[in-house]
Design a protein around this motif. Structure first.
Motif, PDB file in Angstrom:
ATOM      1  N   MET A  16      32.903  34.263  26.392  1.00 26.42           N
ATOM      2  CA  MET A  16      32.410  33.851  27.717  1.00 26.42           C
ATOM      3  C   MET A  16      32.209  35.053  28.636  1.00 26.42           C
ATOM      4  SD  MET A  16      31.420  31.414  29.694  1.00 26.42           S
ATOM      5  CE  MET A  16      32.006  29.912  28.928  1.00 26.42           C
ATOM      6  N   GLU A  17      33.149  36.008  28.543  1.00 27.72           N
ATOM      7  CA  GLU A  17      33.051  37.189  29.398  1.00 27.72           C
ATOM      8  C   GLU A  17      31.799  38.001  29.070  1.00 27.72           C
ATOM      9  OE1 GLU A  17      35.595  41.210  30.568  1.00 27.72           O
ATOM     10  OE2 GLU A  17      36.484  39.667  29.284  1.00 27.72           O
ATOM     11  N   ILE A  18      31.517  38.148  27.763  1.00 31.10           N
ATOM     12  CA  ILE A  18      30.325  38.890  27.340  1.00 31.10           C
ATOM     13  C   ILE A  18      29.058  38.191  27.824  1.00 31.10           C
ATOM     14  CG2 ILE A  18      28.983  39.639  25.329  1.00 31.10           C
ATOM     15  CD1 ILE A  18      31.610  40.013  23.846  1.00 31.10           C
ATOM     16  N   LYS A  19      29.051  36.838  27.734  1.00 34.26           N
ATOM     17  CA  LYS A  19      27.880  36.075  28.169  1.00 34.26           C
ATOM     18  C   LYS A  19      27.666  36.232  29.670  1.00 34.26           C
ATOM     19  CE  LYS A  19      27.110  32.310  25.993  1.00 34.26           C
ATOM     20  NZ  LYS A  19      27.164  30.920  25.470  1.00 34.26           N
ATOM     21  N   ASN A  20      28.769  36.231  30.450  1.00 30.13           N
ATOM     22  CA  ASN A  20      28.669  36.408  31.901  1.00 30.13           C
ATOM     23  C   ASN A  20      28.142  37.795  32.256  1.00 30.13           C
ATOM     24  OD1 ASN A  20      29.617  33.844  32.390  1.00 30.13           O
ATOM     25  ND2 ASN A  20      31.751  34.477  32.637  1.00 30.13           N
ATOM     26  N   LYS A  21      28.597  38.805  31.516  1.00 25.66           N
ATOM     27  CA  LYS A  21      28.108  40.164  31.758  1.00 25.66           C
ATOM     28  C   LYS A  21      26.623  40.257  31.445  1.00 25.66           C
ATOM     29  CE  LYS A  21      32.349  42.861  31.107  1.00 25.66           C
ATOM     30  NZ  LYS A  21      33.028  43.900  30.288  1.00 25.66           N
ATOM     31  N   ALA A  22      26.197  39.594  30.366  1.00 26.92           N
ATOM     32  CA  ALA A  22      24.783  39.610  29.986  1.00 26.92           C
ATOM     33  C   ALA A  22      23.928  38.928  31.053  1.00 26.92           C
ATOM     34  CB  ALA A  22      24.595  38.924  28.636  1.00 26.92           C
ATOM     35  N   MET A  23      24.428  37.807  31.587  1.00 28.68           N
ATOM     36  CA  MET A  23      23.682  37.096  32.631  1.00 28.68           C
ATOM     37  C   MET A  23      23.605  37.931  33.905  1.00 28.68           C
ATOM     38  SD  MET A  23      24.384  33.297  34.223  1.00 28.68           S
ATOM     39  CE  MET A  23      24.207  32.551  32.601  1.00 28.68           C
ATOM     40  N   GLY A  33      13.955  57.126  47.648  1.00 30.42           N
ATOM     41  CA  GLY A  33      15.089  57.851  47.093  1.00 30.42           C
ATOM     42  C   GLY A  33      16.327  56.996  46.933  1.00 30.42           C
ATOM     43  N   ILE A  34      16.601  56.148  47.940  1.00 37.46           N
ATOM     44  CA  ILE A  34      17.831  55.345  47.917  1.00 37.46           C
ATOM     45  C   ILE A  34      17.648  54.058  47.108  1.00 37.46           C
ATOM     46  CG2 ILE A  34      19.482  54.043  49.327  1.00 37.46           C
ATOM     47  CD1 ILE A  34      18.905  56.082  51.592  1.00 37.46           C
ATOM     48  N   CYS A  35      16.619  53.292  47.448  1.00 34.19           N
ATOM     49  CA  CYS A  35      16.443  51.969  46.822  1.00 34.19           C
ATOM     50  C   CYS A  35      15.784  52.052  45.450  1.00 34.19           C
ATOM     51  CB  CYS A  35      15.628  51.065  47.741  1.00 34.19           C
ATOM     52  SG  CYS A  35      16.440  50.706  49.314  1.00 34.19           S
ATOM     53  N   CYS A  36      14.598  52.701  45.393  1.00 32.03           N
ATOM     54  CA  CYS A  36      13.823  52.709  44.148  1.00 32.03           C
ATOM     55  C   CYS A  36      14.378  53.676  43.108  1.00 32.03           C
ATOM     56  CB  CYS A  36      12.369  53.061  44.441  1.00 32.03           C
ATOM     57  SG  CYS A  36      11.547  51.903  45.552  1.00 32.03           S
ATOM     58  N   THR A  37      15.184  54.647  43.546  1.00 34.51           N
ATOM     59  CA  THR A  37      15.709  55.638  42.616  1.00 34.51           C
ATOM     60  C   THR A  37      17.199  55.456  42.369  1.00 34.51           C
ATOM     61  OG1 THR A  37      14.026  57.194  43.409  1.00 34.51           O
ATOM     62  CG2 THR A  37      15.808  58.102  42.083  1.00 34.51           C
ATOM     63  N   LEU A  38      18.016  55.703  43.393  1.00 33.93           N
ATOM     64  CA  LEU A  38      19.470  55.636  43.208  1.00 33.93           C
ATOM     65  C   LEU A  38      19.932  54.248  42.775  1.00 33.93           C
ATOM     66  CD1 LEU A  38      22.307  56.817  43.414  1.00 33.93           C
ATOM     67  CD2 LEU A  38      22.304  56.238  45.843  1.00 33.93           C
ATOM     68  N   ILE A  39      19.654  53.251  43.594  1.00 34.78           N
ATOM     69  CA  ILE A  39      20.136  51.891  43.309  1.00 34.78           C
ATOM     70  C   ILE A  39      19.487  51.332  42.050  1.00 34.78           C
ATOM     71  CG2 ILE A  39      20.212  49.507  44.148  1.00 34.78           C
ATOM     72  CD1 ILE A  39      20.410  50.627  46.991  1.00 34.78           C
ATOM     73  N   ALA A  40      18.150  51.395  41.985  1.00 36.31           N
ATOM     74  CA  ALA A  40      17.424  50.753  40.880  1.00 36.31           C
ATOM     75  C   ALA A  40      17.699  51.415  39.528  1.00 36.31           C
ATOM     76  CB  ALA A  40      15.926  50.751  41.174  1.00 36.31           C
ATOM     77  N   LEU A  41      17.637  52.747  39.473  1.00 37.59           N
ATOM     78  CA  LEU A  41      17.768  53.414  38.179  1.00 37.59           C
ATOM     79  C   LEU A  41      19.208  53.447  37.675  1.00 37.59           C
ATOM     80  CD1 LEU A  41      15.207  56.341  38.588  1.00 37.59           C
ATOM     81  CD2 LEU A  41      14.972  54.261  37.235  1.00 37.59           C
ATOM     82  N   VAL A  42      20.177  53.571  38.593  1.00 34.53           N
ATOM     83  CA  VAL A  42      21.575  53.488  38.161  1.00 34.53           C
ATOM     84  C   VAL A  42      21.865  52.078  37.663  1.00 34.53           C
ATOM     85  CG1 VAL A  42      23.982  53.521  38.932  1.00 34.53           C
ATOM     86  CG2 VAL A  42      22.434  55.341  39.639  1.00 34.53           C
ATOM     87  N   LEU A  43      21.375  51.084  38.397  1.00 34.20           N
ATOM     88  CA  LEU A  43      21.575  49.693  37.992  1.00 34.20           C
ATOM     89  C   LEU A  43      20.891  49.414  36.661  1.00 34.20           C
ATOM     90  CD1 LEU A  43      22.901  47.067  38.889  1.00 34.20           C
ATOM     91  CD2 LEU A  43      20.798  46.479  40.126  1.00 34.20           C
ATOM     92  N   GLN A  44      19.709  50.007  36.449  1.00 36.82           N
ATOM     93  CA  GLN A  44      19.009  49.833  35.170  1.00 36.82           C
ATOM     94  C   GLN A  44      19.853  50.354  34.012  1.00 36.82           C
ATOM     95  OE1 GLN A  44      15.662  52.395  34.524  1.00 36.82           O
ATOM     96  NE2 GLN A  44      15.418  51.752  32.408  1.00 36.82           N
ATOM     97  N   THR A  45      20.413  51.562  34.178  1.00 35.83           N
ATOM     98  CA  THR A  45      21.212  52.165  33.109  1.00 35.83           C
ATOM     99  C   THR A  45      22.457  51.345  32.821  1.00 35.83           C
ATOM    100  OG1 THR A  45      20.434  54.329  33.872  1.00 35.83           O
ATOM    101  CG2 THR A  45      22.256  54.319  32.326  1.00 35.83           C
ATOM    102  N   VAL A  46      23.081  50.821  33.882  1.00 31.98           N
ATOM    103  CA  VAL A  46      24.278  49.987  33.707  1.00 31.98           C
ATOM    104  C   VAL A  46      23.914  48.672  33.024  1.00 31.98           C
ATOM    105  CG1 VAL A  46      26.089  48.695  34.901  1.00 31.98           C
ATOM    106  CG2 VAL A  46      25.502  50.995  35.669  1.00 31.98           C
ATOM    107  N   CYS A  47      22.860  48.015  33.495  1.00 31.71           N
ATOM    108  CA  CYS A  47      22.458  46.712  32.950  1.00 31.71           C
ATOM    109  C   CYS A  47      22.014  46.819  31.493  1.00 31.71           C
ATOM    110  CB  CYS A  47      21.330  46.108  33.792  1.00 31.71           C
ATOM    111  SG  CYS A  47      21.836  45.576  35.442  1.00 31.71           S
ATOM    112  N   GLN A  48      21.342  47.911  31.133  1.00 24.20           N
ATOM    113  CA  GLN A  48      20.868  48.057  29.756  1.00 24.20           C
ATOM    114  C   GLN A  48      22.014  48.239  28.760  1.00 24.20           C
ATOM    115  OE1 GLN A  48      16.805  50.528  30.299  1.00 24.20           O
ATOM    116  NE2 GLN A  48      17.229  49.812  28.231  1.00 24.20           N
TER     117      GLN A  48
END
Length: 302
Positions: free
Chosen positions: A1-8, A217-232
């Protein structure tokens, strides 16, 4: 369940990223006249690096050689992708730039074929053919020529595909924050070096250009790209690329709303075909009946 929640949660995070990136096409289009592409990329990633030093100072102490090597590879791919995209948007619409960039979704399975020896299925092949037709409708002018902006945007989509594949592989065994930091540093260095020798320095920037640069720099780069790497780290590459392809839809919508970009029938149908190719490549709808076995030639020798 935890893995599924992380995936969602990872999937929702990627959707959030696509909205930010969609808005970024409009902001970059409005700013690139005031700030040349190389300097814009250097500034946006420089801002991201500075903020990461403040936010993740203690974590950055754990930086190791393996993360640095991964960051160099990802940073080089990221610089090439963003440079092609930023230069390209000067010569085409934000909508075209967004949709042509999104062809990375179709390219990703074929890159995996080369690197991981996993052959693309019939859906991927059909999607690639459909995508080529869509690109033709979206970009080809009389005499079967493409303008410079569309060509650069298309090449940008290919290099982004390489970056997505590389992130999926390198993020498996590395801290995504440390990888993000090193690739940001490398991207900023490459961008500044290229800008220094090829572009005039932007001596005058109005308030809109400054605010736009900080947003990118803040939204499209820092937030988005760090979040992309974490989510992937928790989302398979195929599903991640499918979700991220929504940036093309948001980019086109924002371009029409905020830049008053025209939507011709040719552009509309070209965009629809590219979007359908993206859906088919990843969702593999059963009604198309393109299962692998249907394409195999029966062996009557047995």
């Amino acid at each position: 369940m935890e893995i599924k929640n992380k995936a969602m949660a990872a999937d929702l995070g990627l959707v959030f990223i696509t909205i930010i990136w969609g808005s970024g096409f409009v902001v970059v289009k409005n700013t690139v006249d005031a700030i040349p592409p190389g300097y814009m990329i250097a500034m946006r990633f420089g801002i991201a690096v500075g903020l990461m030093c403040l936010i993740f100072f203690n974590r950055l102490k754990k930086l190791n050689w393996n993360c640095i090597k991964s960051g160099i590879i990802l940073g080089l791919l990221m610089f090439i992708s963003y440079y092609l995209q930023t230069v390209g948007i000067q010569y085409t619409t934000a909508g075209n730039n967004a949709f042509l960039t999104a062809v990375y979704v179709v390219v990703v399975p074929f890159l995996y074929w080369i690197i991981r020896k996993e052959k693309p299925d019939a859906y991927n092949i059909f999607a690639a053919l459909l995508c080529i037709v869509g690109i033709g409708l979206l970009t080809l002018r009389s005499g079967f020529s493409m303008n410079t902006g569309d060509m650069l945007s298309l090449f940008c989509g290919i290099t982004f595909a390489a970056q997505i594949v590389a992130v999926s592989i390198l993020a498996e065994k590395n801290d995504p924050i440390l990888i993000s930091f090193t690739q940001f540093v490398v991207t900023a260095i490459f961008a500044f070096a290229v800008a220094l020798f090829t572009e005039p320095f932007p001596e005058e920037m109005d308030t809109n250009a400054v605010l736009s640069t900080f947003y990118i720099g803040i939204c499209c780069t820092l937030i988005a790209l760090v979040l992309q790497t974490v989510c992937q780290k928790y989302t398979p590459p195929a599903r991640a690329s499918l979700i991220m392809s929504l940036e093309s839809l948001f980019g086109s919508i924002f371009g029409i709303i905020f830049l008053s970009e025209s939507l011709t029938m040719k552009t509309f149908f070209g965009s629809i075909l590219i979007f359908l190719s993206i859906m088919i490549s990843e969702m593999k709808p059963s009604f198309l009946k393109l299962e692998k076995k249907s394409l195999e030639v029966p062996d009557h020798s047995k």
